[in-house]
Design a protein around this motif. Structure first.
Motif, PDB file in Angstrom:
ATOM      1  N   LYS A 112     -53.455 -54.976   3.095  1.00 46.19           N
ATOM      2  CA  LYS A 112     -52.529 -54.838   4.224  1.00 46.19           C
ATOM      3  C   LYS A 112     -51.181 -54.266   3.759  1.00 46.19           C
ATOM      4  CE  LYS A 112     -51.308 -55.584   8.586  1.00 46.19           C
ATOM      5  NZ  LYS A 112     -49.874 -55.269   8.569  1.00 46.19           N
ATOM      6  N   GLN A 113     -50.712 -54.689   2.584  1.00 46.88           N
ATOM      7  CA  GLN A 113     -49.458 -54.155   2.049  1.00 46.88           C
ATOM      8  C   GLN A 113     -49.587 -52.661   1.752  1.00 46.88           C
ATOM      9  OE1 GLN A 113     -49.221 -57.314  -1.068  1.00 46.88           O
ATOM     10  NE2 GLN A 113     -47.047 -57.404  -0.525  1.00 46.88           N
ATOM     11  N   VAL A 114     -50.722 -52.271   1.197  1.00 49.51           N
ATOM     12  CA  VAL A 114     -50.962 -50.852   0.927  1.00 49.51           C
ATOM     13  C   VAL A 114     -50.975 -50.062   2.232  1.00 49.51           C
ATOM     14  CG1 VAL A 114     -52.628 -49.169   0.058  1.00 49.51           C
ATOM     15  CG2 VAL A 114     -52.207 -51.289  -1.212  1.00 49.51           C
ATOM     16  N   GLU A 115     -51.655 -50.598   3.223  1.00 47.07           N
ATOM     17  CA  GLU A 115     -51.752 -49.933   4.524  1.00 47.07           C
ATOM     18  C   GLU A 115     -50.377 -49.751   5.151  1.00 47.07           C
ATOM     19  OE1 GLU A 115     -53.656 -50.865   8.955  1.00 47.07           O
ATOM     20  OE2 GLU A 115     -54.381 -51.958   7.205  1.00 47.07           O
ATOM     21  N   ASP A 116     -49.569 -50.801   5.120  1.00 42.48           N
ATOM     22  CA  ASP A 116     -48.237 -50.734   5.721  1.00 42.48           C
ATOM     23  C   ASP A 116     -47.335 -49.747   4.967  1.00 42.48           C
ATOM     24  OD1 ASP A 116     -49.048 -52.602   7.550  1.00 42.48           O
ATOM     25  OD2 ASP A 116     -48.061 -54.301   6.576  1.00 42.48           O
ATOM     26  N   GLU A 117     -47.408 -49.766   3.631  1.00 42.63           N
ATOM     27  CA  GLU A 117     -46.577 -48.860   2.837  1.00 42.63           C
ATOM     28  C   GLU A 117     -46.986 -47.416   3.077  1.00 42.63           C
ATOM     29  OE1 GLU A 117     -43.562 -47.773   0.143  1.00 42.63           O
ATOM     30  OE2 GLU A 117     -43.976 -49.638   1.226  1.00 42.63           O
ATOM     31  N   PHE A 141     -56.205 -34.357  -3.327  1.00 47.39           N
ATOM     32  CA  PHE A 141     -56.242 -35.817  -3.301  1.00 47.39           C
ATOM     33  C   PHE A 141     -57.215 -36.267  -2.220  1.00 47.39           C
ATOM     34  CE2 PHE A 141     -52.282 -37.821  -5.348  1.00 47.39           C
ATOM     35  CZ  PHE A 141     -52.315 -36.908  -6.384  1.00 47.39           C
ATOM     36  N   SER A 142     -57.973 -37.308  -2.535  1.00 48.14           N
ATOM     37  CA  SER A 142     -58.757 -37.980  -1.507  1.00 48.14           C
ATOM     38  C   SER A 142     -57.915 -39.112  -0.942  1.00 48.14           C
ATOM     39  CB  SER A 142     -60.041 -38.546  -2.110  1.00 48.14           C
ATOM     40  OG  SER A 142     -59.735 -39.576  -3.035  1.00 48.14           O
ATOM     41  N   GLN A 143     -58.370 -39.698   0.154  1.00 52.45           N
ATOM     42  CA  GLN A 143     -57.636 -40.837   0.704  1.00 52.45           C
ATOM     43  C   GLN A 143     -57.625 -41.987  -0.293  1.00 52.45           C
ATOM     44  OE1 GLN A 143     -55.834 -41.000   3.692  1.00 52.45           O
ATOM     45  NE2 GLN A 143     -55.114 -42.784   2.562  1.00 52.45           N
ATOM     46  N   GLU A 144     -58.702 -42.131  -1.036  1.00 57.60           N
ATOM     47  CA  GLU A 144     -58.767 -43.186  -2.056  1.00 57.60           C
ATOM     48  C   GLU A 144     -57.730 -42.940  -3.150  1.00 57.60           C
ATOM     49  OE1 GLU A 144     -61.988 -45.292  -5.094  1.00 57.60           O
ATOM     50  OE2 GLU A 144     -62.583 -43.584  -3.853  1.00 57.60           O
ATOM     51  N   ASP A 145     -57.545 -41.663  -3.530  1.00 53.97           N
ATOM     52  CA  ASP A 145     -56.525 -41.343  -4.534  1.00 53.97           C
ATOM     53  C   ASP A 145     -55.138 -41.772  -4.062  1.00 53.97           C
ATOM     54  OD1 ASP A 145     -58.337 -40.136  -6.294  1.00 53.97           O
ATOM     55  OD2 ASP A 145     -58.146 -38.188  -5.312  1.00 53.97           O
ATOM     56  N   VAL A 146     -54.839 -41.467  -2.803  1.00 53.94           N
ATOM     57  CA  VAL A 146     -53.538 -41.830  -2.254  1.00 53.94           C
ATOM     58  C   VAL A 146     -53.383 -43.345  -2.211  1.00 53.94           C
ATOM     59  CG1 VAL A 146     -52.053 -41.761  -0.215  1.00 53.94           C
ATOM     60  CG2 VAL A 146     -53.297 -39.713  -0.930  1.00 53.94           C
ATOM     61  N   ASN A 147     -54.411 -44.043  -1.761  1.00 55.46           N
ATOM     62  CA  ASN A 147     -54.348 -45.509  -1.701  1.00 55.46           C
ATOM     63  C   ASN A 147     -54.081 -46.099  -3.083  1.00 55.46           C
ATOM     64  OD1 ASN A 147     -54.855 -45.421   1.027  1.00 55.46           O
ATOM     65  ND2 ASN A 147     -57.025 -45.930   0.845  1.00 55.46           N
ATOM     66  N   ASP A 148     -54.741 -45.530  -4.102  1.00 51.55           N
ATOM     67  CA  ASP A 148     -54.535 -46.024  -5.468  1.00 51.55           C
ATOM     68  C   ASP A 148     -53.084 -45.846  -5.901  1.00 51.55           C
ATOM     69  OD1 ASP A 148     -57.183 -46.732  -5.694  1.00 51.55           O
ATOM     70  OD2 ASP A 148     -57.782 -44.928  -6.799  1.00 51.55           O
ATOM     71  N   ARG A 149     -52.491 -44.734  -5.542  1.00 57.83           N
ATOM     72  CA  ARG A 149     -51.115 -44.481  -5.974  1.00 57.83           C
ATOM     73  C   ARG A 149     -50.101 -45.314  -5.197  1.00 57.83           C
ATOM     74  NH1 ARG A 149     -54.429 -41.075  -7.645  1.00 57.83           N
ATOM     75  NH2 ARG A 149     -54.034 -39.631  -9.382  1.00 57.83           N
ATOM     76  N   VAL A 150     -50.393 -45.583  -3.960  1.00 57.89           N
ATOM     77  CA  VAL A 150     -49.528 -46.490  -3.199  1.00 57.89           C
ATOM     78  C   VAL A 150     -49.617 -47.893  -3.797  1.00 57.89           C
ATOM     79  CG1 VAL A 150     -49.109 -47.549  -0.952  1.00 57.89           C
ATOM     80  CG2 VAL A 150     -49.680 -45.129  -1.092  1.00 57.89           C
TER      81      VAL A 150
END
Length: 434
Positions: A112-117, A141-150
């Protein structure tokens, strides 16, 4: 600034704050081998990030190519490709190291924190979903790549906050010493005056203003006269008022008019720097020295920030060394690296890679027999050291107090057989008890 660049600043800003100190790591002993298909293995990290595959590295290299805005990837045997590959491997190792450090510190981030950020990043950096999709396409970048970096941004921020929060507080002695040293410059408010002025290069205009003010020098009259005669845009809209004028900003007759004149007394025309003035002092502001009690909160904040920076810097040093010692890199990414700076970068990442032994700031040309472009400056082959006085190294002052360099006393040489006295706090030779 493009959406991609903005995301880079937001997503990676906290991530790379951990990566500004590097040290060459000696070759590891008894280290695990790197399995076939992997390019690196990291110990003591979450299982899912402990192995970096060749496939992971290939994707990261493509992302480096996109970030560098190259039309196509360089040839695998080129120096540019080696630079991109080294940077890509470093980024992948960062991801594993930071997650490993977070696990050691019991720091977690929820989905949830990743999603909000990410929602905040999208809103601030892209504005529309279409712009974000374009970024994904251009950056590879894939969406997973972005999520990992967030995720890594959030973990990095929490790591820094937790480590910095453990820094020791300033002692009463340190607070007192800071107050004594900065009392005159920071905690003393100088005597000042609030004045009203009319300024004009035309002496006749100033004389006309003075005549009207001599008839009526009320605030209402000053407002009308300043607007009519003054050429100073800062004060004319405020009835000629200038507040907090201190002596060091004035000289000559104008200084005398302001600091020797009585409150409510008109003076003019006063000539100063090719201008003429009408001056009236309206308020005296006496000087004031803050007491230690009044300044304590500010001092604690200042010293606290300095200590936290030093404390975190020490943590970063340990962090870099520790995780490099836990990292093994495959020969497929380390062999054949001819450029010293790239090999040195890998030596700061992989325990099984030795450095070139050259200073980090040394241009390649310093070590080439016939460089195409000679170096303008080469570093000293000897690294200077800054020893600290015994007992002066503390958590608050990790570098301690500098060891004083004393001249050799005249008349003392080997032929005399006399010993040079040791500095205070240092035992004489032979007094180790051995």
């Amino acid at each position: 600034m493009s959406g991609r660049q903005r995301l880079g600043l937001v997503v990676f800003g906290a991530l790379f704050v951990l990566l500004f100190v590097g040290f060459a790591i000696a070759e590891g002993i008894g280290s695990p081998s790197v399995p076939s298909g992997d390019v690196a293995v990291i110990e003591d990290v979450p299982e899912e990030v402990g192995h970096i595959s060749q496939k992971d590295l290939d994707r990261a290299v493509l992302q480096q190519v996109a970030q560098a805005k190259l039309k196509k990837a360089p040839e695998p045997d080129s120096e540019k490709y080696e630079e991109l590959k080294t940077a890509a491997l470093g980024e992948l190792l960062d991801q594993a190291w930071i997650q490993g450090q977070a696990e050691e510190l019991d720091i977690t981030v929820t989905p949830k924190q990743v999603e909000d950020e990410l929602a905040t990043i999208k809103k601030q950096s892209f504005g529309t979903e279409k712009a974000y999709e374009k970024f994904l396409e251009e950056s590879k970048f894939s969406q997973e790549d972005v999520n990992d970096r967030v995720l890594l941004q959030l973990l990095s921020t929490q790591i820094q906050e937790k480590v910095s929060g453990e820094a020791p507080k300033a002692t009463s002695e340190e607070i007192q010493a800071y107050y004594d040293a900065e009392k005159d410059s920071q905690f003393t408010t100088k005597e000042s005056r609030d004045v009203r002025i009319v300024l004009n290069k035309d002496k006749g205009q100033v004389e006309a203003a003075l005549k009207e003010l001599e008839a009526d020098n009320s605030p209402a009259s000053w407002k009308k006269v300043a607007a009519k005669y003054s050429s100073d845009p800062t004060s004319k809209s405020k009835g000629g008022l200038q507040e907090g004028i201190t002596e060091e900003f004035l000289k000559g007759p104008l200084k005398d008019a302001v600091f020797d004149g009585a409150t409510g007394e008109l003076a003019g025309p006063v000539e100063f720097q090719n201008n003429f003035f009408v001056v009236e002092v309206v308020k005296l502001n006496p000087g004031k020295v803050q007491t230690l009690a009044e300044a304590k909160a500010q001092i604690e904040s200042t010293l606290g920030q300095e200590t936290q920076q030093e404390f975190f810097s020490e943590f970063v040093t340990d962090y870099q060394v520790k995780w490099a010692q836990r990292t093994q890199c495959a020969s497929s990414v380390t062999d054949g690296i001819s450029k010293a700076s790239l090999r040195d970068e890998l030596s700061r990442r992989c325990a099984n890679v030795t450095s070139s032994g050259r200073p980090a700031n040394a241009p390649e040309a310093c070590y080439e027999a016939d460089p195409k472009t000679p170096a303008t400056e080469c570093p000293s082959p000897v690294t200077p050291i800054s020893p600290a006085l015994p007992g002066s190294v503390t958590e608050a002052k990790p570098k301690g107090e500098p060891f004083p360099q004393r001249p050799r006393p005249e008349g003392l040489g080997e032929e005399t057989g006399e010993e040079v006295p040791a500095p205070a706090g240092v035992p004489p030779a032979g007094a180790t008890g051995e």
